[in-house]
Write a protein that holds these residues in place. Sequence first.
Motif, PDB file in Angstrom:
ATOM      1  N   PHE A 115       0.848  -1.191   0.000  1.00 37.06           N
ATOM      2  CA  PHE A 115       0.000   0.000   0.000  1.00 37.06           C
ATOM      3  C   PHE A 115       0.881   1.239   0.000  1.00 37.06           C
ATOM      4  O   PHE A 115       1.752   1.396   0.864  1.00 37.06           O
ATOM      5  CB  PHE A 115      -0.912  -0.015   1.235  1.00 37.06           C
ATOM      6  CG  PHE A 115      -1.794   1.193   1.367  1.00 37.06           C
ATOM      7  CD1 PHE A 115      -2.816   1.420   0.467  1.00 37.06           C
ATOM      8  CD2 PHE A 115      -1.595   2.104   2.391  1.00 37.06           C
ATOM      9  CE1 PHE A 115      -3.631   2.527   0.584  1.00 37.06           C
ATOM     10  CE2 PHE A 115      -2.397   3.208   2.513  1.00 37.06           C
ATOM     11  CZ  PHE A 115      -3.420   3.425   1.608  1.00 37.06           C
ATOM     12  N   GLN A 143      -9.605   8.109   5.706  1.00 34.56           N
ATOM     13  CA  GLN A 143      -9.648   7.400   4.426  1.00 34.56           C
ATOM     14  C   GLN A 143      -8.545   6.349   4.333  1.00 34.56           C
ATOM     15  O   GLN A 143      -8.790   5.218   3.899  1.00 34.56           O
ATOM     16  CB  GLN A 143      -9.526   8.404   3.282  1.00 34.56           C
ATOM     17  CG  GLN A 143      -9.688   7.800   1.915  1.00 34.56           C
ATOM     18  CD  GLN A 143      -9.664   8.852   0.822  1.00 34.56           C
ATOM     19  OE1 GLN A 143      -9.707  10.046   1.091  1.00 34.56           O
ATOM     20  NE2 GLN A 143      -9.577   8.397  -0.405  1.00 34.56           N
ATOM     21  N   VAL A 144      -7.320   6.709   4.752  1.00 33.42           N
ATOM     22  CA  VAL A 144      -6.207   5.756   4.710  1.00 33.42           C
ATOM     23  C   VAL A 144      -6.471   4.602   5.687  1.00 33.42           C
ATOM     24  O   VAL A 144      -6.242   3.439   5.361  1.00 33.42           O
ATOM     25  CB  VAL A 144      -4.869   6.469   5.019  1.00 33.42           C
ATOM     26  CG1 VAL A 144      -3.760   5.467   5.276  1.00 33.42           C
ATOM     27  CG2 VAL A 144      -4.495   7.391   3.872  1.00 33.42           C
ATOM     28  N   SER A 145      -7.000   4.917   6.876  1.00 37.72           N
ATOM     29  CA  SER A 145      -7.316   3.876   7.865  1.00 37.72           C
ATOM     30  C   SER A 145      -8.373   2.916   7.318  1.00 37.72           C
ATOM     31  O   SER A 145      -8.252   1.689   7.459  1.00 37.72           O
ATOM     32  CB  SER A 145      -7.817   4.501   9.161  1.00 37.72           C
ATOM     33  OG  SER A 145      -6.841   5.331   9.720  1.00 37.72           O
ATOM     34  N   ALA A 146      -9.402   3.461   6.699  1.00 36.67           N
ATOM     35  CA  ALA A 146     -10.468   2.629   6.138  1.00 36.67           C
ATOM     36  C   ALA A 146      -9.944   1.777   4.984  1.00 36.67           C
ATOM     37  O   ALA A 146     -10.356   0.625   4.817  1.00 36.67           O
ATOM     38  CB  ALA A 146     -11.625   3.500   5.670  1.00 36.67           C
ATOM     39  N   ARG A 147      -9.032   2.324   4.190  1.00 36.06           N
ATOM     40  CA  ARG A 147      -8.464   1.573   3.063  1.00 36.06           C
ATOM     41  C   ARG A 147      -7.631   0.392   3.566  1.00 36.06           C
ATOM     42  O   ARG A 147      -7.727  -0.718   3.043  1.00 36.06           O
ATOM     43  CB  ARG A 147      -7.616   2.501   2.194  1.00 36.06           C
ATOM     44  CG  ARG A 147      -7.002   1.831   1.000  1.00 36.06           C
ATOM     45  CD  ARG A 147      -8.027   1.643  -0.109  1.00 36.06           C
ATOM     46  NE  ARG A 147      -7.364   1.094  -1.271  1.00 36.06           N
ATOM     47  CZ  ARG A 147      -7.700  -0.069  -1.823  1.00 36.06           C
ATOM     48  NH1 ARG A 147      -8.700  -0.750  -1.362  1.00 36.06           N
ATOM     49  NH2 ARG A 147      -7.044  -0.516  -2.859  1.00 36.06           N
ATOM     50  N   ILE A 148      -6.811   0.632   4.605  1.00 33.26           N
ATOM     51  CA  ILE A 148      -5.998  -0.443   5.183  1.00 33.26           C
ATOM     52  C   ILE A 148      -6.914  -1.513   5.768  1.00 33.26           C
ATOM     53  O   ILE A 148      -6.694  -2.709   5.579  1.00 33.26           O
ATOM     54  CB  ILE A 148      -5.033   0.116   6.248  1.00 33.26           C
ATOM     55  CG1 ILE A 148      -3.980   1.000   5.584  1.00 33.26           C
ATOM     56  CG2 ILE A 148      -4.373  -1.011   7.032  1.00 33.26           C
ATOM     57  CD1 ILE A 148      -3.131   1.792   6.545  1.00 33.26           C
ATOM     58  N   ARG A 149      -7.969  -1.092   6.466  1.00 35.79           N
ATOM     59  CA  ARG A 149      -8.907  -2.034   7.066  1.00 35.79           C
ATOM     60  C   ARG A 149      -9.651  -2.843   5.995  1.00 35.79           C
ATOM     61  O   ARG A 149      -9.970  -4.009   6.194  1.00 35.79           O
ATOM     62  CB  ARG A 149      -9.913  -1.272   7.932  1.00 35.79           C
ATOM     63  CG  ARG A 149     -10.883  -2.153   8.669  1.00 35.79           C
ATOM     64  CD  ARG A 149     -11.827  -1.295   9.512  1.00 35.79           C
ATOM     65  NE  ARG A 149     -12.803  -2.104  10.205  1.00 35.79           N
ATOM     66  CZ  ARG A 149     -13.956  -2.506   9.689  1.00 35.79           C
ATOM     67  NH1 ARG A 149     -14.289  -2.162   8.445  1.00 35.79           N
ATOM     68  NH2 ARG A 149     -14.795  -3.232  10.397  1.00 35.79           N
ATOM     69  N   SER A 150      -9.899  -2.229   4.835  1.00 35.71           N
ATOM     70  CA  SER A 150     -10.676  -2.894   3.789  1.00 35.71           C
ATOM     71  C   SER A 150      -9.942  -4.073   3.142  1.00 35.71           C
ATOM     72  O   SER A 150     -10.572  -4.903   2.497  1.00 35.71           O
ATOM     73  CB  SER A 150     -11.076  -1.901   2.699  1.00 35.71           C
ATOM     74  OG  SER A 150      -9.958  -1.561   1.894  1.00 35.71           O
ATOM     75  N   PHE A 151      -8.616  -4.175   3.321  1.00 37.04           N
ATOM     76  CA  PHE A 151      -7.883  -5.293   2.729  1.00 37.04           C
ATOM     77  C   PHE A 151      -8.282  -6.625   3.365  1.00 37.04           C
ATOM     78  O   PHE A 151      -8.242  -7.656   2.711  1.00 37.04           O
ATOM     79  CB  PHE A 151      -6.374  -5.085   2.846  1.00 37.04           C
ATOM     80  CG  PHE A 151      -5.861  -3.951   2.004  1.00 37.04           C
ATOM     81  CD1 PHE A 151      -6.149  -3.864   0.659  1.00 37.04           C
ATOM     82  CD2 PHE A 151      -5.098  -2.954   2.568  1.00 37.04           C
ATOM     83  CE1 PHE A 151      -5.681  -2.827  -0.122  1.00 37.04           C
ATOM     84  CE2 PHE A 151      -4.625  -1.910   1.807  1.00 37.04           C
ATOM     85  CZ  PHE A 151      -4.913  -1.836   0.462  1.00 37.04           C
TER      86      PHE A 151
END
Length: 178
Positions: A115, A143-151
Motif C-alpha cells: 500500500f 480514508q487511509v485507515s479505512a483503506r488499510i482495514r478494507s484489505f
Amino acid sequence: MSRIGKKPVNVPSGVTVTVEGSTVAVKGPKGELTQEIPSCLSVAVEDGQITVSPNDQSSRARAMHGTIRSLIDNMIEGVSKGFVRELEIQGVGFRAAAQGRQLTLSLGYSHPIIFEVPETIQVDVKDGTALTVTGPSKQMVGQVSARIRSFYPAEPYKGKGVRYKGEHVRRKAGKAVA
C-alpha cells in the motif's frame, strides 16, 4: 441559521489563516491545508477568530453553513495537534511492515499487499500488529485507515483481520454438529 455555523472558530497561536477569494488556507506546525468555500458563504478572520456567514438564505447556504465551519475547525485542529487513528491486526501470521512510503501487509493471502501511503500521512508499525495512522487532515487519516482495514476486515467466526483499536467484532458460532 445553523447553531454550529454561528459559533466562531478560535485560532491558536502558531497557526495562520488566510482567506483569498473562495479559498481558506490554514498553516501550522503539522502542515498546511486548504479548503474551497462555496459562493453562498463568506469567511472572515478577525481578532484571532474565524466567522462563517451565509450570503443569502438559500437552502444550499443553510446546508453548507455548519459544514464549512466544522471543516475549518478540523483544519485548524489538524495543523496544530494532528489526527490519529489506531488499527490492530489479529490472526496467525498476519503482520505489517513499513518501508519508506510503502506499507507491506501480510494478511493470509498468497501475496503480500503493498500500500502506497500518501505524502501527508504517516503510518507507524509497532510489533508488526499495531498500526498508527497520523496526519493533519481528518479526512485523509480516516480514508487511509479505512483503506488499510478494507484489505481484510475482521471476520465474525475467528475474529482475524484488521480492525480499529477498540472495535468490537460480534462473534458467531460455527457450524452446529448434529
